[in-house]
Design a protein around this motif. Structure first.
Motif, PDB file in Angstrom:
ATOM      1  N   ASN A  78       0.789  -1.237   0.000  1.00  0.00           N
ATOM      2  CA  ASN A  78       0.000   0.000   0.000  1.00  0.00           C
ATOM      3  C   ASN A  78       0.821   1.287   0.000  1.00  0.00           C
ATOM      4  N   GLY A  79       2.151   1.160   0.070  1.00  0.00           N
ATOM      5  CA  GLY A  79       3.005   2.344   0.024  1.00  0.00           C
ATOM      6  C   GLY A  79       3.049   3.148   1.302  1.00  0.00           C
ATOM      7  N   VAL A  80       2.360   2.696   2.348  1.00  0.00           N
ATOM      8  CA  VAL A  80       2.331   3.411   3.623  1.00  0.00           C
ATOM      9  C   VAL A  80       3.538   3.018   4.464  1.00  0.00           C
ATOM     10  N   VAL A  81       4.259   3.994   4.965  1.00  0.00           N
ATOM     11  CA  VAL A  81       5.459   3.750   5.761  1.00  0.00           C
ATOM     12  C   VAL A  81       5.088   3.731   7.241  1.00  0.00           C
ATOM     13  N   ASN A  82       5.249   2.572   7.873  1.00  0.00           N
ATOM     14  CA  ASN A  82       5.039   2.446   9.311  1.00  0.00           C
ATOM     15  C   ASN A  82       6.169   3.175  10.036  1.00  0.00           C
ATOM     16  N   ASP A  83       5.812   4.106  10.922  1.00  0.00           N
ATOM     17  CA  ASP A  83       6.827   4.941  11.582  1.00  0.00           C
ATOM     18  C   ASP A  83       7.815   4.113  12.398  1.00  0.00           C
ATOM     19  N   ILE A  84       7.324   3.086  13.092  1.00  0.00           N
ATOM     20  CA  ILE A  84       8.210   2.239  13.900  1.00  0.00           C
ATOM     21  C   ILE A  84       9.150   1.460  12.986  1.00  0.00           C
ATOM     22  N   TRP A  85       8.599   0.931  11.897  1.00  0.00           N
ATOM     23  CA  TRP A  85       9.415   0.208  10.921  1.00  0.00           C
ATOM     24  C   TRP A  85      10.517   1.103  10.364  1.00  0.00           C
ATOM     25  N   PHE A  86      10.184   2.333  10.019  1.00  0.00           N
ATOM     26  CA  PHE A  86      11.146   3.258   9.427  1.00  0.00           C
ATOM     27  C   PHE A  86      12.348   3.455  10.333  1.00  0.00           C
ATOM     28  N   LEU A  87      12.104   3.504  11.644  1.00  0.00           N
ATOM     29  CA  LEU A  87      13.179   3.736  12.615  1.00  0.00           C
ATOM     30  C   LEU A  87      13.953   2.474  12.964  1.00  0.00           C
ATOM     31  N   HIS A  88      13.437   1.311  12.575  1.00  0.00           N
ATOM     32  CA  HIS A  88      14.075   0.042  12.926  1.00  0.00           C
ATOM     33  C   HIS A  88      14.485  -0.740  11.678  1.00  0.00           C
ATOM     34  N   GLY A  89      15.064  -0.014  10.729  1.00  0.00           N
ATOM     35  CA  GLY A  89      15.606  -0.651   9.537  1.00  0.00           C
ATOM     36  C   GLY A  89      14.839  -0.390   8.265  1.00  0.00           C
ATOM     37  N   GLY A  90      13.610   0.108   8.383  1.00  0.00           N
ATOM     38  CA  GLY A  90      12.787   0.337   7.200  1.00  0.00           C
ATOM     39  C   GLY A  90      13.380   1.369   6.251  1.00  0.00           C
ATOM     40  N   LYS A  91      14.055   2.365   6.806  1.00  0.00           N
ATOM     41  CA  LYS A  91      14.647   3.418   5.983  1.00  0.00           C
ATOM     42  C   LYS A  91      15.631   2.823   4.980  1.00  0.00           C
ATOM     43  N   SER A  92      16.500   1.941   5.435  1.00  0.00           N
ATOM     44  CA  SER A  92      17.487   1.349   4.527  1.00  0.00           C
ATOM     45  C   SER A  92      16.824   0.455   3.485  1.00  0.00           C
ATOM     46  N   THR A  93      15.733  -0.195   3.873  1.00  0.00           N
ATOM     47  CA  THR A  93      15.010  -1.047   2.918  1.00  0.00           C
ATOM     48  C   THR A  93      14.365  -0.201   1.824  1.00  0.00           C
ATOM     49  N   ILE A  94      13.716   0.880   2.212  1.00  0.00           N
ATOM     50  CA  ILE A  94      13.103   1.774   1.230  1.00  0.00           C
ATOM     51  C   ILE A  94      14.157   2.294   0.259  1.00  0.00           C
ATOM     52  N   GLU A  95      15.317   2.673   0.782  1.00  0.00           N
ATOM     53  CA  GLU A  95      16.399   3.186  -0.061  1.00  0.00           C
ATOM     54  C   GLU A  95      16.910   2.102  -1.018  1.00  0.00           C
ATOM     55  N   SER A  96      16.899   0.844  -0.592  1.00  0.00           N
ATOM     56  CA  SER A  96      17.384  -0.243  -1.455  1.00  0.00           C
ATOM     57  C   SER A  96      16.466  -0.473  -2.648  1.00  0.00           C
ATOM     58  N   TYR A  97      15.224   0.018  -2.556  1.00  0.00           N
ATOM     59  CA  TYR A  97      14.260  -0.139  -3.642  1.00  0.00           C
ATOM     60  C   TYR A  97      14.214   1.073  -4.577  1.00  0.00           C
ATOM     61  N   GLN A  98      15.074   2.051  -4.372  1.00  0.00           N
ATOM     62  CA  GLN A  98      15.000   3.291  -5.160  1.00  0.00           C
ATOM     63  C   GLN A  98      15.116   3.058  -6.661  1.00  0.00           C
TER      64      GLN A  98
END
Length: 243
Positions: A78-98
């Protein structure tokens, strides 16, 4: 001889996974069971998923769903970024999909969609990311989130008095359900231990690859295990999940 090889949490550490597979010298008839948390941590989460998808074309693989995989799956859906996920590794995952196009993302979504909550083999061994709370086993679990979040199973196995025998009325019924139980989720480095840990018939294979530990593979029959180098050494300048 066919081996069943179980792998701990990868957390985006593709280089460590490749090194580990080389050390293990995987044979064509080996069964590979991955305990979840393929993403979130080091910078190659999307690339790990790609690698594992290709691995299934030449190897029997079983992929268990981890809590970080649940978060990533929801984001791909759904493209929604979970705030807790973003702070616990989600940021790097999103960047890997750029630089990953929508067609590949859709294939990755299907890969996440088809992961298993748990797996029981022909010898009544259970493979699950975290644990379960029902005394009747995961098939009777009321809260599916326990499969990827529960730590009570591991804590019980780890702290139980070893003098209590299996035929005792005091022996935990959850542990009697299976021959052996293999989990990830709780890094052994939190106990200052860098190798797989055993608590009763529960084996913890998460040796902290997402933090400052190594990625581990264990042969469930012989209990021989192999480890990558410290995953952080493959990604100089990155912090992984260290906060």
């Amino acid at each position: 001889m066919k081996r069943t090889l179980v792998f701990g949490d990868i957390h985006g550490g593709l280089k460590a996974l490749i090194q580990l597979l080389e050390k293990v010298e995987v044979k064509e008839n080996d069964k590979l069971i991955f305990l979840g948390d393929y993403v979130d941590g080091w910078s190659e989460s999307a690339q790990v998923i790609d690698f594992l998808m290709h691995l299934t074309q030449k190897q029997e693989c079983i992929f268990i769903r981890g809590n970080h995989d649940v978060w990533c799956h929801e984001w791909l859906k759904n493209g929604v970024v979970n705030d807790i996920w973003f702070l616990h590794g989600g940021k790097s995952t999103i960047e890997s999909y750029q630089n990953i196009n929508s067609v590949v993302k859709e294939r990755h979504f299907d890969f996440f969609e088809n992961m298993k909550d748990y797996f029981v083999d022909e010898y009544n061994n259970l493979f699950i990311h975290a644990g379960f709370s029902s005394m009747h086993g995961p098939e009777k679990e009321h809260y599916a989130s326990n499969f990827s979040w529960d730590r009570t199973l591991w804590e019980m196995g780890l702290t139980m008095d070893r003098r209590i025998q299996k035929d005792s009325l005091s022996y935990p019924k959850r542990l009697l359900l299976y021959n052996e139980i293999y989990i990830g989720h709780t890094p052994t480095i939190h106990y200052n231990i860098e190798i797989p840990m055993q608590g009763c018939n529960v084996w913890n294979i998460d040796t902290g690859a997402g933090f400052y530990g190594k990625l581990t593979c264990l042969d469930i029959e012989t209990k021989a295990f192999w480890q990558s180098d410290v995953v952080q050494t493959f990604y100089p300048g990155e912090k992984g999940r260290n906060k």
